[in-house]
Design an enzyme around this catalytic site. Structure first.
Site, PDB file in Angstrom:
ATOM      1  N   PHE A 427     -14.496  34.752  55.099  1.00  0.00           N
ATOM      2  CA  PHE A 427     -13.977  36.038  54.639  1.00  0.00           C
ATOM      3  C   PHE A 427     -12.902  35.871  53.559  1.00  0.00           C
ATOM      4  O   PHE A 427     -12.785  36.711  52.668  1.00  0.00           O
ATOM      5  CB  PHE A 427     -13.436  36.824  55.827  1.00  0.00           C
ATOM      6  CG  PHE A 427     -14.504  37.520  56.608  1.00  0.00           C
ATOM      7  CD1 PHE A 427     -15.028  38.718  56.167  1.00  0.00           C
ATOM      8  CD2 PHE A 427     -15.018  36.965  57.765  1.00  0.00           C
ATOM      9  CE1 PHE A 427     -16.031  39.372  56.858  1.00  0.00           C
ATOM     10  CE2 PHE A 427     -16.020  37.598  58.469  1.00  0.00           C
ATOM     11  CZ  PHE A 427     -16.533  38.803  58.021  1.00  0.00           C
ATOM     12  N   HIS A 428     -12.113  34.804  53.613  1.00  0.00           N
ATOM     13  CA  HIS A 428     -11.170  34.544  52.518  1.00  0.00           C
ATOM     14  C   HIS A 428     -11.923  34.293  51.210  1.00  0.00           C
ATOM     15  O   HIS A 428     -11.506  34.767  50.139  1.00  0.00           O
ATOM     16  CB  HIS A 428     -10.284  33.339  52.853  1.00  0.00           C
ATOM     17  CG  HIS A 428      -9.090  33.671  53.690  1.00  0.00           C
ATOM     18  ND1 HIS A 428      -9.157  33.844  55.038  1.00  0.00           N
ATOM     19  CD2 HIS A 428      -7.785  33.870  53.348  1.00  0.00           C
ATOM     20  CE1 HIS A 428      -7.955  34.132  55.517  1.00  0.00           C
ATOM     21  NE2 HIS A 428      -7.109  34.168  54.510  1.00  0.00           N
ATOM     22  N   GLU A 429     -13.010  33.563  51.293  1.00  0.00           N
ATOM     23  CA  GLU A 429     -13.794  33.287  50.089  1.00  0.00           C
ATOM     24  C   GLU A 429     -14.430  34.565  49.550  1.00  0.00           C
ATOM     25  O   GLU A 429     -14.446  34.791  48.331  1.00  0.00           O
ATOM     26  CB  GLU A 429     -14.874  32.249  50.410  1.00  0.00           C
ATOM     27  CG  GLU A 429     -15.726  31.848  49.221  1.00  0.00           C
ATOM     28  CD  GLU A 429     -14.945  31.101  48.161  1.00  0.00           C
ATOM     29  OE1 GLU A 429     -15.376  31.123  46.987  1.00  0.00           O
ATOM     30  OE2 GLU A 429     -13.907  30.487  48.496  1.00  0.00           O
TER      31      GLU A 429
END
Length: 502
Positions: A427-429
């Site tokens: 999700f950070h990516e």
């Protein structure tokens, strides 16, 4: 005379009196009174220390009472003399018990450091004021009029329409839950439909952003909202499934575990500052309107401060630097260190603006009671402690819907932690790579690198047994090394992509 003085000296348990000018009668008169005063002071001091032992601000009442009693004693003996002549006589002991210096390692955390904190604030204001003036003299005013809201941002209507259409997915999740409650679909069909709905809730914004040449801020706002919707949908489906299981274990269900599909509870959950679904939440009695206005003003100020730092400091640094992986080692270190200070300021402003101001504003408007959105992560001694305290809504979601289910299914603890980091890394990516139209996996690898750092920092903390060492390692990894490196990597890769596209 000598014998009396010798007896008095040997009878004193606190100090040795040398060169006294008192007469024998004075000493005989003074000794019992001093012992009585000492006993009273000792009792009073023990009470004060016992009452104040928990707050680290123990007042040395003994010295104050001693000086006051000695002053009164001598004044009463000779009322014709002034107070100053008979206060702190040379015969009065100045050292009564063992004491540590305020900054010693055994005593430093039992003292108030409000004055040092004020000094740090004054120094930071002075230093950064000079840096601001120097930056303005060197670069001029770099903030563009349309930094936050430009004409390009207003043209991002596909992203805006996508944002308005996201509530379709929670409504769809409610419909399938209602169909199951009415026995119109099977449990297996419900699971497949929930997987489809939650997957589309993320893929739909990704496709819209990639097909539109939108502004970065618009893209990242939409991706953050889409990820929040996905996390809430997973929690909604998982919690309802567990409530059904608990209800089946009882005859007709019991209070607190009755399976009941309510659109009102779902609507409140989707708006509330939490990622964990419940049928009810602790609520406050009323809304403090004046408090909300003050927090909104703070939010505007800190958001503007972030924009100022990004435009005036971070952009000139990254524009005048080379790719950290293509430059020599010393040059890359110098760029990272120069970027670390403004990047840390932006990070702290972001934390305060979102986790403290915005989430508390939202909670106040919805009368949401549990407002532990973060803990004292700044005191973290290991990377593991940081991730447990930094973002409490996500941490509670990870523990509730990933970590504990993995343990209940026989997955080892280390593997469960690795799975949690994997979900976080994905999700950070997505939140960074999709708005940038750039898939280099820097954010993904940056989060996955936290897994071995958990083991390393835990080992160092156990070896040195010092909270200061672990805390300094944490600050160095996040503020000095990690985040500035990611900023430089993404900026230069983004510039290379735009250059090749042109």
């Amino acid at each position: 005379m000598a014998m009396s003085e010798s007896q008095e000296i040997s009878g004193s348990s606190t100090a040795t009196v040398i060169g006294t000018s008192r007469s024998e009668s004075d000493l005989n008169h003074f000794a019992p009174r001093r012992r009585a005063v000492n006993n009273a002071v000792d009792a009073r001091t023990r009470v004060v220390e016992r009452n104040n032992s928990g707050n680290g601000e123990t007042v040395d009442a003994r010295d104050r009472m001693e000086s006051a009693n000695f002053s009164r004693e001598n004044v009463n003996e000779n009322p014709t003399n002034s107070d100053t002549r008979f206060t702190y006589r040379p015969s009065v002991p100045a050292h009564w018990r063992i004491k540590e210096s305020p900054l010693s390692s055994d005593n430093i955390f039992q003292q108030s450091h409000a004055g040092l904190f004020n000094l740090c604030v004054v120094v930071l204001v002075a230093v950064n004021s000079r840096l601001i003036i120097e930056n303005l003299m060197k670069y001029g005013w770099l903030i563009r009029s349309g930094f936050w809201f430009s004409s390009r941002s207003l043209r991002d209507w596909p992203l805006f329409m996508c944002c308005l259409s996201l509530p379709i997915f929670p409504i769809a999740a409610f419909v399938v839950e209602k169909l199951l409650q009415q026995n119109q679909i099977s449990e297996r069909t419900l699971i497949l439909l929930h997987i489809l709905i939650s997957t589309l809730a993320v893929l739909y914004p990704v496709v819209v952003i990639l097909r539109c040449d939108s502004a970065f801020l618009s893209g990242i706002a939409l991706m953050l909202l889409a990820c929040i919707v996905w996390l809430k949908l997973v929690s909604y489906a998982h919690t309802n499934s567990d409530m059904r299981s608990v209800a089946k274990l009882t005859e007709k269900g019991s209070e607190g575990c009755m399976y009941n599909v309510s659109f009102r509870s779902l609507a409140y959950f989707m708006a509330a500052p939490t990622l964990c679904y419940q049928t009810s939440y602790p609520r406050t009695a009323s809304i403090r309107k004046n408090w909300v206005v003050r927090q909104f003003i703070k939010l505007i100020i800190f958001t503007g401060l972030m924009g100022f730092i990004i435009e005036q400091y971070i952009n000139p640094i990254v524009q005048n630097s080379q790719h950290p992986l293509k430059a020599n080692f010393l040059y890359a270190i110098e760029r990272i260190l120069k970027l670390s200070v403004p990047n840390t300021y932006v990070w702290l402003c972001m934390f305060y603006s979102f986790f403290h101001l915005w989430l508390n504003i939202l909670a106040e408007l919805l009368r949401f009671g549990d407002r532990e959105f973060y803990k004292d992560w700044w005191n973290a001694k290991t990377v593991e402690e940081y991730w447990r305290m930094w973002n409490m809504p996500v941490h509670k979601w990870m523990v509730r819907h990933i970590y504990l289910p993995c343990l209940r299914n026989g997955i080892p603890k280390g593997v469960a932690v690795l799975i949690a980091f994997l979900v976080s890394a994905i999700f950070h990516e997505l939140c960074i790579a999709v708005p940038c139209h750039l898939f280099k996996l820097w954010a993904f690898f940056g989060i996955m690198f936290q897994a071995p750092l958990v083991l390393i920092t835990s080992y160092l903390q156990n070896k040195f047994q010092s909270s200061m060492v672990g805390n300094m390692i944490f600050w160095f990894i996040f503020c000095i090394l990690g985040q500035p490196t990611c900023v430089l990597l993404y900026y230069h890769d983004l510039m290379n992509r735009k250059g090749s596209a042109d």
